[in-house]
Motif scaffolding. Structure first.
Motif, PDB file in Angstrom:
ATOM      1  N   SER A 127       7.413 -10.824   4.472  1.00 51.68           N
ATOM      2  CA  SER A 127       8.083  -9.530   4.584  1.00 51.68           C
ATOM      3  C   SER A 127       8.287  -8.958   3.185  1.00 51.68           C
ATOM      4  N   LEU A 128       8.462  -7.656   3.098  1.00 54.36           N
ATOM      5  CA  LEU A 128       8.743  -7.045   1.802  1.00 54.36           C
ATOM      6  C   LEU A 128      10.074  -7.547   1.246  1.00 54.36           C
ATOM      7  N   SER A 129      11.000  -7.858   2.140  1.00 55.34           N
ATOM      8  CA  SER A 129      12.308  -8.342   1.713  1.00 55.34           C
ATOM      9  C   SER A 129      12.250  -9.712   1.033  1.00 55.34           C
ATOM     10  N   ASP A 130      11.106 -10.396   1.163  1.00 53.19           N
ATOM     11  CA  ASP A 130      10.941 -11.694   0.499  1.00 53.19           C
ATOM     12  C   ASP A 130      10.830 -11.547  -1.015  1.00 53.19           C
ATOM     13  N   PHE A 131      10.419 -10.362  -1.463  1.00 53.49           N
ATOM     14  CA  PHE A 131      10.187 -10.123  -2.889  1.00 53.49           C
ATOM     15  C   PHE A 131      11.482  -9.582  -3.519  1.00 53.49           C
ATOM     16  N   LYS A 132      12.395 -10.487  -3.815  1.00 51.80           N
ATOM     17  CA  LYS A 132      13.737 -10.105  -4.256  1.00 51.80           C
ATOM     18  C   LYS A 132      13.746  -9.332  -5.566  1.00 51.80           C
ATOM     19  N   SER A 133      12.848  -9.697  -6.479  1.00 48.37           N
ATOM     20  CA  SER A 133      12.878  -9.072  -7.807  1.00 48.37           C
ATOM     21  C   SER A 133      11.931  -7.874  -7.929  1.00 48.37           C
ATOM     22  N   ALA A 134      11.237  -7.538  -6.858  1.00 49.05           N
ATOM     23  CA  ALA A 134      10.275  -6.426  -6.914  1.00 49.05           C
ATOM     24  C   ALA A 134      10.994  -5.089  -7.051  1.00 49.05           C
ATOM     25  N   LYS A 135      10.372  -4.184  -7.794  1.00 46.11           N
ATOM     26  CA  LYS A 135      10.875  -2.815  -7.918  1.00 46.11           C
ATOM     27  C   LYS A 135      10.235  -1.921  -6.862  1.00 46.11           C
ATOM     28  N   GLY A 136       9.126  -2.402  -6.325  1.00 47.94           N
ATOM     29  CA  GLY A 136       8.388  -1.645  -5.323  1.00 47.94           C
ATOM     30  C   GLY A 136       7.149  -2.420  -4.915  1.00 47.94           C
ATOM     31  N   PHE A 137       6.246  -1.757  -4.210  1.00 48.12           N
ATOM     32  CA  PHE A 137       5.071  -2.452  -3.684  1.00 48.12           C
ATOM     33  C   PHE A 137       3.849  -1.532  -3.647  1.00 48.12           C
ATOM     34  N   ILE A 138       2.695  -2.139  -3.888  1.00 51.87           N
ATOM     35  CA  ILE A 138       1.429  -1.451  -3.682  1.00 51.87           C
ATOM     36  C   ILE A 138       0.876  -1.999  -2.363  1.00 51.87           C
ATOM     37  N   VAL A 139       1.192  -1.328  -1.268  1.00 53.43           N
ATOM     38  CA  VAL A 139       0.742  -1.774   0.052  1.00 53.43           C
ATOM     39  C   VAL A 139      -0.649  -1.196   0.306  1.00 53.43           C
ATOM     40  N   VAL A 140      -1.615  -2.095   0.524  1.00 49.66           N
ATOM     41  CA  VAL A 140      -3.003  -1.669   0.717  1.00 49.66           C
ATOM     42  C   VAL A 140      -3.500  -2.143   2.083  1.00 49.66           C
ATOM     43  N   PHE A 141      -3.865  -1.204   2.918  1.00 45.68           N
ATOM     44  CA  PHE A 141      -4.517  -1.551   4.180  1.00 45.68           C
ATOM     45  C   PHE A 141      -6.011  -1.690   3.880  1.00 45.68           C
ATOM     46  N   THR A 142      -6.542  -2.895   4.070  1.00 47.50           N
ATOM     47  CA  THR A 142      -7.926  -3.180   3.727  1.00 47.50           C
ATOM     48  C   THR A 142      -8.482  -4.217   4.698  1.00 47.50           C
ATOM     49  N   CYS A 143      -9.721  -4.625   4.496  1.00 54.21           N
ATOM     50  CA  CYS A 143     -10.333  -5.567   5.433  1.00 54.21           C
ATOM     51  C   CYS A 143     -11.518  -6.278   4.768  1.00 54.21           C
ATOM     52  N   ASN A 144     -12.212  -7.083   5.544  1.00 57.03           N
ATOM     53  CA  ASN A 144     -13.344  -7.856   5.020  1.00 57.03           C
ATOM     54  C   ASN A 144     -14.666  -7.095   5.054  1.00 57.03           C
ATOM     55  N   HIS A 145     -14.952  -6.453   6.186  1.00 54.52           N
ATOM     56  CA  HIS A 145     -16.325  -6.000   6.454  1.00 54.52           C
ATOM     57  C   HIS A 145     -16.676  -4.664   5.816  1.00 54.52           C
ATOM     58  N   CYS A 146     -15.698  -3.793   5.621  1.00 54.19           N
ATOM     59  CA  CYS A 146     -15.974  -2.417   5.199  1.00 54.19           C
ATOM     60  C   CYS A 146     -16.590  -2.353   3.797  1.00 54.19           C
ATOM     61  N   PRO A 147     -17.716  -1.662   3.646  1.00 53.92           N
ATOM     62  CA  PRO A 147     -18.358  -1.538   2.318  1.00 53.92           C
ATOM     63  C   PRO A 147     -17.435  -0.909   1.275  1.00 53.92           C
ATOM     64  N   LYS A 172      -7.696   4.577   7.122  1.00 56.81           N
ATOM     65  CA  LYS A 172      -8.926   4.059   6.504  1.00 56.81           C
ATOM     66  C   LYS A 172      -8.688   2.679   5.905  1.00 56.81           C
ATOM     67  N   THR A 173      -9.779   2.003   5.586  1.00 54.29           N
ATOM     68  CA  THR A 173      -9.718   0.807   4.749  1.00 54.29           C
ATOM     69  C   THR A 173     -10.669   1.049   3.577  1.00 54.29           C
ATOM     70  N   PRO A 174     -10.109   1.122   2.347  1.00 52.67           N
ATOM     71  CA  PRO A 174      -8.698   0.921   1.982  1.00 52.67           C
ATOM     72  C   PRO A 174      -7.867   2.197   2.071  1.00 52.67           C
ATOM     73  N   HIS A 175      -6.563   2.014   2.257  1.00 52.59           N
ATOM     74  CA  HIS A 175      -5.592   3.117   2.280  1.00 52.59           C
ATOM     75  C   HIS A 175      -4.309   2.583   1.646  1.00 52.59           C
ATOM     76  N   VAL A 176      -3.850   3.256   0.595  1.00 54.79           N
ATOM     77  CA  VAL A 176      -2.723   2.755  -0.209  1.00 54.79           C
ATOM     78  C   VAL A 176      -1.436   3.522   0.082  1.00 54.79           C
ATOM     79  N   PHE A 177      -0.332   2.759   0.150  1.00 55.39           N
ATOM     80  CA  PHE A 177       1.012   3.332   0.247  1.00 55.39           C
ATOM     81  C   PHE A 177       1.849   2.682  -0.854  1.00 55.39           C
ATOM     82  N   LEU A 178       2.172   3.456  -1.863  1.00 63.23           N
ATOM     83  CA  LEU A 178       2.977   2.952  -2.983  1.00 63.23           C
ATOM     84  C   LEU A 178       4.448   3.175  -2.656  1.00 63.23           C
ATOM     85  N   LEU A 179       5.207   2.084  -2.670  1.00 58.85           N
ATOM     86  CA  LEU A 179       6.631   2.146  -2.337  1.00 58.85           C
ATOM     87  C   LEU A 179       7.485   1.816  -3.551  1.00 58.85           C
ATOM     88  N   GLN A 180       8.656   2.426  -3.598  1.00 58.07           N
ATOM     89  CA  GLN A 180       9.635   2.112  -4.646  1.00 58.07           C
ATOM     90  C   GLN A 180      10.974   1.782  -3.992  1.00 58.07           C
TER      91      GLN A 180
END
Length: 217
Positions: free
Chosen positions: A60-80, A151-159
Motif C-alpha cells: 500500500s502507499l501507506s507502507d512508505f512512511k518517509s515518502a513525500k509522494g509517489f510516481i505511480v505508473v500503470f504499465t505491463c509486460n507485453h506492450c511495445p 494506457k500502458t504506460p500512464h503516470v500519476f504523480l502524487l504528493q
C-alpha cells in the motif's frame, strides 16, 4: 370528513416529497458514478490501495512512511510502448526514490485477455529488467478505473499533503517513447523536480501514449 381530507392531503404531500427525495438521490448517485468513472484530475485526492507485489507481499502507499509522494505508473509486460519505457522507469526510481518519490508500478491488464501479463510473467520480466520498485497486479481491475488510467504506460504523480495523496501530474513520462536520446521534454522528471523545490508543476497534464488496457470481457 374534514379530517379525512386532511389525512389524504398529507399522504399525497408525503408521496411527492418521497418521490422528490428519490429523484435527487438518483441524480446524486449518477453524478457520483460519473465522477468516479472518469478517474482523477490534477488536484484530486488519490485513494490508497492494497495490491500484491511480485514478491507475494501486499503493498500500500501507506507502507512508505518517509515518502513525500509517489510516481505511480500503470504499465505491463507485453506492450511495445511499456517495454520502450522500462529502463526510463527504473531510472526515475533510482533518481527520485531517495529524494522521497519512489516509483510504484501497477499492471492493470487482465491476464486472460493478454497472457503475457500474467503474474508469473511479471515476476520474470521484473527480474530480467532489474526493476528496483514494486510491481503490483491490479487483481479484479479495480484500481486503474479509480485513477482513470487508459494506457500502458500512464503516470500519476502524487504528493503527500496533510496525510492525503494529491494528484500533481497525469500523463506520459516524456515526449518521445521511441528513443530516449531524442527526448526534449521530461514531463515526470520536471514535475518531481518542481515539487522538490516547492514549486507548482508547470506541465501538469499530457496525453499518455501507449497500449490500451486489456479489460476482462
Amino acid at each position: 370528513m374534514k379530517n379525512l381530507k386532511i389525512l389524504l392531503a398529507t399522504f399525497v404531500m408525503g408521496l411527492g416529497l418521497l418521490s422528490f427525495t428519490t429523484m435527487n438521490d438518483d441524480k446524486h448517485a449518477s453524478r457520483h458514478e460519473k465522477i468516479n468513472s472518469k478517474g482523477y484530475e490534477v488536484g484530486d485526492e488519490a485513494a490508497d490501495f492494497k495490491l500484491k507485489n511480485i514478491d507475494g507481499k501486499m503493498v500500500s502507499l501507506s507502507d512508505f512512511k518517509s515518502a513525500k509522494g509517489f510516481i505511480v505508473v500503470f504499465t505491463c509486460n507485453h506492450c511495445p510502448y511499456a517495454k520502450k519505457y522500462e529502463d526510463r522507469i527504473v531510472e526515475l526510481d533510482k533518481k527520485f526514490k531517495n529524494q522521497g518519490y519512489p516509483v510504484v508500478a501497477i499492471n492493470p491488464n487482465d491476464p486472460n485477455v493478454q497472457p503475457e501479463d500474467g503474474y508469473q510473467q511479471m515476476i520474470e520480466r521484473a527480474k530480467q529488467k532489474g526493476f528496483t520498485f514494486p510491481y503490483l497486479v491490479d487483481e479484479g481491475q479495480k484500481i486503474y478505473p479509480q485513477y482513470g488510467a487508459t494506457k500502458t504506460p500512464h503516470v500519476f504523480l502524487l504528493q503527500k499533503e496533510n496525510g492525503k495523496n494529491i494528484v500533481k501530474y497525469i500523463g506520459a513520462i516524456d515526449n518521445n517513447y521511441d528513443n530516449p536520446n531524442d527526448v526534449s521534454e521530461y514531463y515526470v522528471q520536471d514535475a518531481v523536480n518542481a515539487l522538490l523545490k516547492g514549486e507548482s508543476v508547470k506541465m501538469s497534464k499530457t496525453v499518455a501514449i501507449g497500449c490500451t488496457i486489456k479489460v476482462k470481457k
